[in-house]
Motif scaffolding. Structure first.
Motif, PDB file in Angstrom:
ATOM      1  N   ARG A  38      -6.498  -0.933  -7.701  1.00  0.00           N
ATOM      2  CA  ARG A  38      -5.116  -0.793  -7.252  1.00  0.00           C
ATOM      3  C   ARG A  38      -5.078  -0.251  -5.827  1.00  0.00           C
ATOM      4  O   ARG A  38      -5.569   0.847  -5.550  1.00  0.00           O
ATOM      5  N   LYS A  52      -8.487  -4.692 -12.065  1.00  0.00           N
ATOM      6  CA  LYS A  52      -8.131  -4.784 -10.659  1.00  0.00           C
ATOM      7  C   LYS A  52      -8.114  -3.399 -10.016  1.00  0.00           C
ATOM      8  O   LYS A  52      -7.621  -2.439 -10.601  1.00  0.00           O
ATOM      9  N   THR A  97      -8.655  -6.935  -6.521  1.00  0.00           N
ATOM     10  CA  THR A  97      -7.578  -6.003  -6.179  1.00  0.00           C
ATOM     11  C   THR A  97      -6.222  -6.609  -6.520  1.00  0.00           C
ATOM     12  O   THR A  97      -6.114  -7.795  -6.853  1.00  0.00           O
ATOM     13  N   ASN A  98      -5.182  -5.789  -6.389  1.00  0.00           N
ATOM     14  CA  ASN A  98      -3.812  -6.245  -6.643  1.00  0.00           C
ATOM     15  C   ASN A  98      -3.102  -6.621  -5.346  1.00  0.00           C
ATOM     16  O   ASN A  98      -1.885  -6.535  -5.238  1.00  0.00           O
TER      17      ASN A  98
END
Length: 594
Positions: A317, A315, A117-118
């Motif tokens: 978001r 990734k 993930t970010n």
């Protein structure tokens, strides 16, 4: 004449075989590891049938010595079978299962968030997250006790919540299964984080994108595509956490939960044969879990996550709010499990009396002689306490020698197995070197307790170094094997063609190329041996090493001393880990993850 010719041919074959270093290494280490791994296990198995003179067993069996099945009959069907076997067994199973679930869910979620993930602040969270494993196992147990204990509920001194805020938690929160499972789950969550995170990091995003193109719902993608790819890492985490939790002694001991480990210690003096049976039961459970794990991962299914095609990682978001709220929650959790214990132990060493946060003192640190100080039982302060520093030096000595031998043996095992990976004997050496890690620490310690008494090594540094070496070889062998498998044989063959000796090839070519992974194989045994209690507690007097001394002070009620020793251990381990990581790039997480 024909006989002499055959003998000469046989000698030449042996000479040719041993001319290859990997063959000689496998033969020597195979013999040594078999002796020091299997001999104690066989010894403790025989001990389950032995009638020990001067114990309750002589009364139960009606014999003054020899061997009998009476130990089994007493443990399985005697008047105390419920207390000595059934209740501890069920508690052990519940504790291991719950700890595994907590570690898997918590560590797996953090691994996913950091690698896929970010999410913000990933570097800080990832660095602090492994602190719970670096710290001694009982750290969080003592923190939990110091936080939730109260005189009205648990007896003894008040904890932080009761003393400062008047909050008194119910008994099931302060002691027993619930806190033990949470503490062990948090302690072993870094296993899941490192093992599962490594797979997430290298997984090809095309696998999930292909499912997305087919309009597959996100939850189906996760359960049908992502989760199966990390199944080997999940099964490895289950194996490691379940086996480690099952053999844990400090956590259930401090949080008052009766398990097979705590019951072993309680009955070992009067029923040593029955105690040995408890140890054998834990060993059998560990081997069973290993067998199930191997069958699950050796099926025809493919778990390949790294291929020759695109290796991009897309990734996920998170929303603007989630991108900050989720890491905020994780930062609070990691600070509580990693930073708060250090602060809590430091404060505890300045309290005049345990649980009384209104009076502070330096007496636990600077008193030169404890004779005139109330509540110190004649002990000098920690800065002047020869017993504490003697135990600390003893622990460093054991850790250094265990790490040196375990790291060297593990390096050689990894090198030889990688060279002869298709050999059945290499597979045996690889398996026998990894077996001790899958056995509960208390069971290994119990086996060496019986074995050490038989060969006259009980109470010596030698027995600690031997058991530490055997127990921690898997750390180094896994790390070394992974590193050696990455090296092309052509690199060493080029030096071999030029008649460069094997030891020069190792020190000038092989080790420099993979120095980070190899150093991790030395670092992890050192750190683990330094804070080990369960493995060593049966083998030496209490004052010989600092961890057993800590347990002694805690039993005496000298909580300032036990907290101070904890503080010294934690700070020392963190400093050493940081220094080595800065100088060499090697770190604990590389060692655990292989």
């Amino acid at each position: 004449m024909e006989q002499n010719k055959n003998l000469s041919l046989y000698r030449n074959k042996i000479k040719t075989y041993f001319s290859k270093p990997e063959n000689a290494i496998l033969v020597v280490l195979g013999i040594l590891l078999s002796i020091f791994t299997l001999a104690p296990l066989v010894t403790i198995l025989f001990d389950t049938f032995k009638i020990h003179v001067g114990t309750v067993e002589t009364v139960i069996s009606g014999k003054t010595g020899g061997y009998s099945l009476s130990n089994y009959k007493d443990l399985l069907f005697g008047n105390l079978s419920k207390r000595n076997l059934r209740e501890p067994f069920m508690n052990t199973m519940y504790l291991s299962i719950l700890s595994t679930i907590i570690a898997l869910v918590y560590g797996g979620i953090v691994a996913y968030l950091i690698t896929r993930t970010n999410m913000k602040f990933k570097k800080f969270i990832g660095a602090v997250f492994i602190f719970t494993y670096i710290m001694p196992q009982w750290t969080m147990a003592m923190v939990w006790r110091n936080l939730f204990n109260s005189n009205l509920v648990t007896g003894g001194s008040d904890g932080v919540l009761a003393s400062l805020f008047g909050i008194r938690a119910p008994l099931w929160v302060t002691t027993g299964l619930f806190p033990s499972a949470i503490v062990l789950g948090l302690h072993y969550a870094p296993f899941a984080y490192i093992l599962i995170g490594g797979v997430f990091k290298n997984m090809d995003a095309n696998l999930e994108e292909a499912a997305t193109i087919l309009n597959t719902p996100k939850h189906k993608i996760f359960f049908r595509v992502t989760l199966p790819m990390v199944l080997p890492a999940i099964l490895s985490t289950i194996l490691l956490v379940f086996s480690s939790s099952m053999g844990s002694y400090p956590v259930p001991h401090y949080l008052k939960l009766s398990t097979l480990s705590t019951r072993y210690v309680e009955i070992a003096a009067q029923r040593p044969g029955s105690a040995s049976i408890l140890s054998v039961i834990m060993i059998l459970i560990g081997i069973t879990i290993l067998t199930v794990n191997q069958r699950a991962t050796s099926s025809r299914k493919s778990y390949t996550t790294v291929t020759g095609k695109s290796g991009q990682v897309t990734k996920v978001r998170l929303g603007k709010i989630s991108m900050y709220t989720i890491p905020s929650v994780l930062i609070v959790l990691t600070l509580f499990t990693s930073i708060y214990p250090i602060i809590a132990f430091a404060v505890e060493t300045f309290l005049q009396n345990p649980g009384d946060y209104s009076q502070f003192t330096l007496k636990w640190w600077i008193t030169k002689t404890g004779g005139g100080e109330q509540g110190m039982y004649g002990q000098a302060g920690m800065l002047y306490n020869r017993e504490i520093w003697g135990g600390f030096i003893g622990s460093i000595r054991v850790a250094l020698f265990s790490a040196f031998f375990a790291g060297t043996i593990g390096l050689l095992v990894g090198y030889a197995v990688s060279k002869k990976r298709r050999s059945k004997y290499a597979g045996y050496v690889n398996a026998i070197s990894f077996l001790p890690y899958l056995l509960p620490s208390l069971s290994v310690g119990a086996a060496y307790f019986v074995f050490g008494n038989m060969i006259g090594l009980w109470g010596t540094y030698t027995i600690l170094i031997i058991v530490g070496t055997i127990k921690y070889v898997p750390f180094a062998s896994r790390s070394s094997l992974s590193a050696m498998m990455q090296l092309s044989s052509e690199i060493e063959e080029a030096a071999y063609i030029q008649n460069i000796p094997w030891y020069k090839r190792m020190f000038r070519i092989v080790i420099p190329i993979q120095k980070t992974a190899i150093l991790s194989g030395y670092l992890l045994p050192f750190m683990t041996a330094l804070r080990e209690l369960t493995l060593f507690m049966l083998l030496v007097p209490q004052a010989m090493i600092v961890t057993t001394l800590l347990d002694y002070y805690d039993e005496m009620g000298l909580y300032a001393f036990s907290s101070g020793i904890n503080l010294i251990l934690i700070v020392f381990i963190l400093i050493i880990n940081k220094v080595i990581e800065t100088l060499t790039g090697a770190s604990l997480d590389k060692g655990i993850g292989g």
